[in-house]
Design a protein around this motif. Structure first.
Motif, PDB file in Angstrom:
ATOM      1  N   MET A 181       0.859  -1.291   0.170  1.00 13.53           N
ATOM      2  CA  MET A 181       0.001   0.015  -0.070  1.00 13.53           C
ATOM      3  C   MET A 181       0.917   1.106  -0.001  1.00 13.53           C
ATOM      4  O   MET A 181       1.952   1.250   0.516  1.00 13.53           O
ATOM      5  CB  MET A 181      -1.062   0.079   1.213  1.00 13.53           C
ATOM      6  N   GLY A 182       0.304   2.375  -0.750  1.00 12.04           N
ATOM      7  CA  GLY A 182       0.970   3.427  -0.493  1.00 12.04           C
ATOM      8  C   GLY A 182       0.162   4.682  -1.026  1.00 12.04           C
ATOM      9  O   GLY A 182      -0.895   4.337  -1.135  1.00 12.04           O
ATOM     10  N   MET A 183       0.572   5.864  -1.350  1.00 12.57           N
ATOM     11  CA  MET A 183      -0.205   6.922  -1.452  1.00 12.57           C
ATOM     12  C   MET A 183       0.539   7.846  -2.191  1.00 12.57           C
ATOM     13  O   MET A 183       1.758   8.110  -2.454  1.00 12.57           O
ATOM     14  CB  MET A 183      -0.228   8.023  -0.136  1.00 12.57           C
ATOM     15  N   THR A 184      -0.170   8.304  -3.413  1.00 10.37           N
ATOM     16  CA  THR A 184       0.401   9.334  -4.287  1.00 10.37           C
ATOM     17  C   THR A 184      -0.467  10.811  -4.453  1.00 10.37           C
ATOM     18  O   THR A 184      -1.676  10.721  -4.339  1.00 10.37           O
ATOM     19  CB  THR A 184       0.253   8.660  -6.034  1.00 10.37           C
ATOM     20  N   PHE A 210      -9.190  10.252  -2.315  1.00  8.80           N
ATOM     21  CA  PHE A 210      -9.537  11.280  -1.392  1.00  8.80           C
ATOM     22  C   PHE A 210      -8.878  12.414  -1.310  1.00  8.80           C
ATOM     23  O   PHE A 210      -7.920  12.702  -2.248  1.00  8.80           O
ATOM     24  CB  PHE A 210      -8.953  10.706   0.091  1.00  8.80           C
ATOM     25  N   ASP A 211      -9.205  13.665  -0.634  1.00 12.24           N
ATOM     26  CA  ASP A 211      -9.028  15.071  -0.760  1.00 12.24           C
ATOM     27  C   ASP A 211      -9.365  15.539  -2.151  1.00 12.24           C
ATOM     28  O   ASP A 211      -8.580  16.581  -2.589  1.00 12.24           O
ATOM     29  CB  ASP A 211      -7.548  15.263  -0.159  1.00 12.24           C
ATOM     30  N   ILE A 212     -10.439  14.938  -2.780  1.00  7.52           N
ATOM     31  CA  ILE A 212     -11.019  15.545  -3.915  1.00  7.52           C
ATOM     32  C   ILE A 212     -11.829  16.778  -3.559  1.00  7.52           C
ATOM     33  O   ILE A 212     -12.678  16.512  -2.707  1.00  7.52           O
ATOM     34  CB  ILE A 212     -11.788  14.400  -4.744  1.00  7.52           C
ATOM     35  N   PRO A 213     -11.488  18.238  -3.779  1.00  9.41           N
ATOM     36  CA  PRO A 213     -12.311  19.210  -3.467  1.00  9.41           C
ATOM     37  C   PRO A 213     -13.550  19.058  -3.758  1.00  9.41           C
ATOM     38  O   PRO A 213     -14.020  18.498  -4.798  1.00  9.41           O
ATOM     39  CB  PRO A 213     -11.573  20.571  -4.147  1.00  9.41           C
ATOM     40  N   LYS A 214     -14.710  19.522  -2.995  1.00  9.34           N
ATOM     41  CA  LYS A 214     -16.036  19.606  -3.237  1.00  9.34           C
ATOM     42  C   LYS A 214     -16.223  20.155  -4.642  1.00  9.34           C
ATOM     43  O   LYS A 214     -15.785  21.186  -5.078  1.00  9.34           O
ATOM     44  CB  LYS A 214     -16.586  20.485  -2.171  1.00  9.34           C
ATOM     45  N   ASN A 254      -6.369  18.759  -8.457  1.00 12.72           N
ATOM     46  CA  ASN A 254      -5.347  17.831  -7.891  1.00 12.72           C
ATOM     47  C   ASN A 254      -5.914  17.102  -6.727  1.00 12.72           C
ATOM     48  O   ASN A 254      -7.067  17.563  -6.102  1.00 12.72           O
ATOM     49  CB  ASN A 254      -4.090  18.382  -7.313  1.00 12.72           C
ATOM     50  N   TYR A 255      -5.450  16.035  -6.278  1.00 11.37           N
ATOM     51  CA  TYR A 255      -6.214  15.034  -5.274  1.00 11.37           C
ATOM     52  C   TYR A 255      -5.079  13.991  -4.869  1.00 11.37           C
ATOM     53  O   TYR A 255      -4.045  14.258  -5.346  1.00 11.37           O
ATOM     54  CB  TYR A 255      -7.291  14.285  -6.101  1.00 11.37           C
ATOM     55  N   ILE A 256      -5.521  13.263  -4.028  1.00 19.02           N
ATOM     56  CA  ILE A 256      -4.454  12.249  -3.445  1.00 19.02           C
ATOM     57  C   ILE A 256      -4.959  10.650  -3.626  1.00 19.02           C
ATOM     58  O   ILE A 256      -6.364  10.532  -3.611  1.00 19.02           O
ATOM     59  CB  ILE A 256      -4.281  12.406  -1.939  1.00 19.02           C
ATOM     60  N   PHE A 257      -4.391   9.642  -3.868  1.00 22.07           N
ATOM     61  CA  PHE A 257      -5.070   8.447  -3.827  1.00 22.07           C
ATOM     62  C   PHE A 257      -4.219   7.390  -3.167  1.00 22.07           C
ATOM     63  O   PHE A 257      -2.857   7.596  -3.195  1.00 22.07           O
ATOM     64  CB  PHE A 257      -5.427   7.965  -5.371  1.00 22.07           C
ATOM     65  N   ILE A 258      -4.710   6.287  -2.917  1.00 22.77           N
ATOM     66  CA  ILE A 258      -3.986   5.297  -2.216  1.00 22.77           C
ATOM     67  C   ILE A 258      -4.035   4.040  -3.236  1.00 22.77           C
ATOM     68  O   ILE A 258      -5.157   3.835  -3.560  1.00 22.77           O
ATOM     69  CB  ILE A 258      -4.609   4.840  -0.590  1.00 22.77           C
ATOM     70  N   TRP A 259      -3.206   3.618  -3.362  1.00 27.19           N
ATOM     71  CA  TRP A 259      -3.140   2.359  -4.069  1.00 27.19           C
ATOM     72  C   TRP A 259      -2.774   0.799  -3.233  1.00 27.19           C
ATOM     73  O   TRP A 259      -1.843   1.286  -2.157  1.00 27.19           O
ATOM     74  CB  TRP A 259      -1.793   2.506  -5.244  1.00 27.19           C
ATOM     75  N   GLY A 260      -3.628  -0.023  -3.474  1.00 29.52           N
ATOM     76  CA  GLY A 260      -3.310  -1.281  -2.631  1.00 29.52           C
ATOM     77  C   GLY A 260      -3.259  -2.346  -3.593  1.00 29.52           C
ATOM     78  O   GLY A 260      -4.017  -2.480  -4.660  1.00 29.52           O
TER      79      GLY A 260
END
Length: 280
Positions: A181-184, A210-214, A254-260
């Motif tokens: 798992m990690g985060m980009t 996640f952290d996708i703006p409204k 821009n946003y953040i995603f977690i890959w697993g």
């Protein structure tokens, strides 16, 4: 009920070519992931991977086994990774308490019997994102902060894909069986992740955004390189990526995603690259 789960079957790429939007979403979209005072899980038969979330808002949440596992307790034959994407909280594993701030991760080894999720503040509850895979042996439970990660910078502003990868639960940081798992994090002004795209028949993957703006969204691309499809995702939703599928996305911000990932090996660089001009 504090725990909910859904079983998803594996899909053949020839069949997926005929899926309409509703069918694509029902097979590959995971939503909702985060729900107050609930553990939500999806058990995918792609590599028997489990993805979901836990939000202990007004009460603590205990991880219970689910029927498809046919196990006395959830982690009897499994390992688990958790990344907190919300407010501060803690996870108690067999009497040991681990404090997780936002973007901290916890690897929980096979054989851990009692796992309890808690938030520090019910007005800003923790949002624990969960991945789990079958495990062949037991490794110690360990907390991994963002500072502990194996960090890689990739992409460029010119190609709209400048990003930083934080490898949190990988074999270069912590002992694991097959889970990674990690985060980009995308830089401001960049929207593309994992481009150029790739697939890897040795493992499957799940992307959690996640952290996708409204008011903003991410279009997640999947499918065989010559037969791609897309699914629109909003904040704190996830997409299952079969081993035969590419997995990439572009956002309206821009946003953040977690890959697993889980599968046959732990070589992070084991990818079958696809040229951008060959995508269809």
């Amino acid at each position: 009920m504090s725990m909910k789960y859904e079983l998803r079957f594996a899909s053949h790429p020839m069949d997926v070519k005929s899926y309409d939007t509703d069918r694509l979403r029902s097979e590959f979209l995971i939503s909702p992931v985060m729900e107050d005072d609930t553990i939500n899980l999806v058990y995918s038969l792609f590599d028997r991977f489990i993805a979901g979330g836990a939000v202990p808002k007004s009460k603590e949440l205990k991880l219970e086994t689910i029927d498809p596992l046919k196990a006395d307790y959830f982690l009897q034959r499994r390992e688990m990774g958790v990344i907190n994407v919300g407010g501060a909280g803690n996870i108690e594993v067999d009497g040991m308490k681990f404090e997780l701030n936002k973007k901290d991760a916890l690897y929980i080894g096979r054989g851990s019997k009692n796992v309890v999720f808690r938030s520090d503040n019910m007005d800003n509850p923790a949002h624990f994102y969960i991945n789990s895979a079958p495990a062949h042996t037991s490794y110690p439970t360990i907390l991994i902060t963002k500072d502990d990660a194996d960090i890689v910078d990739l992409g460029s502003m010119e190609e709209s894909n400048a990003r930083t990868i934080y490898k949190l639960i990988v074999n270069t940081v912590v002992d694991v069986c097959q889970l990674q798992m990690g985060m980009t994090e995308l830089k401001p002004g960049s929207v593309w992740n994992t481009m150029p795209a790739h697939s890897h028949n040795r493992r499957m993957e799940v992307y959690f955004y996640f952290d996708i703006p409204k008011g903003q969204a991410v279009s997640h691309f999947m499918g065989e390189p010559n037969e791609t499809r897309h699914i629109w995702l909003h904040n704190e939703e996830a997409a299952i990526s079969p081993s035969w599928s590419i997995h990439s996305g572009a956002g309206t911000s821009n946003y953040i995603f977690i890959w697993g990932m889980a599968g046959e090996n732990l070589d992070y660089g084991d990818m079958d690259g696809v040229s951008i001009i060959d995508l269809r």
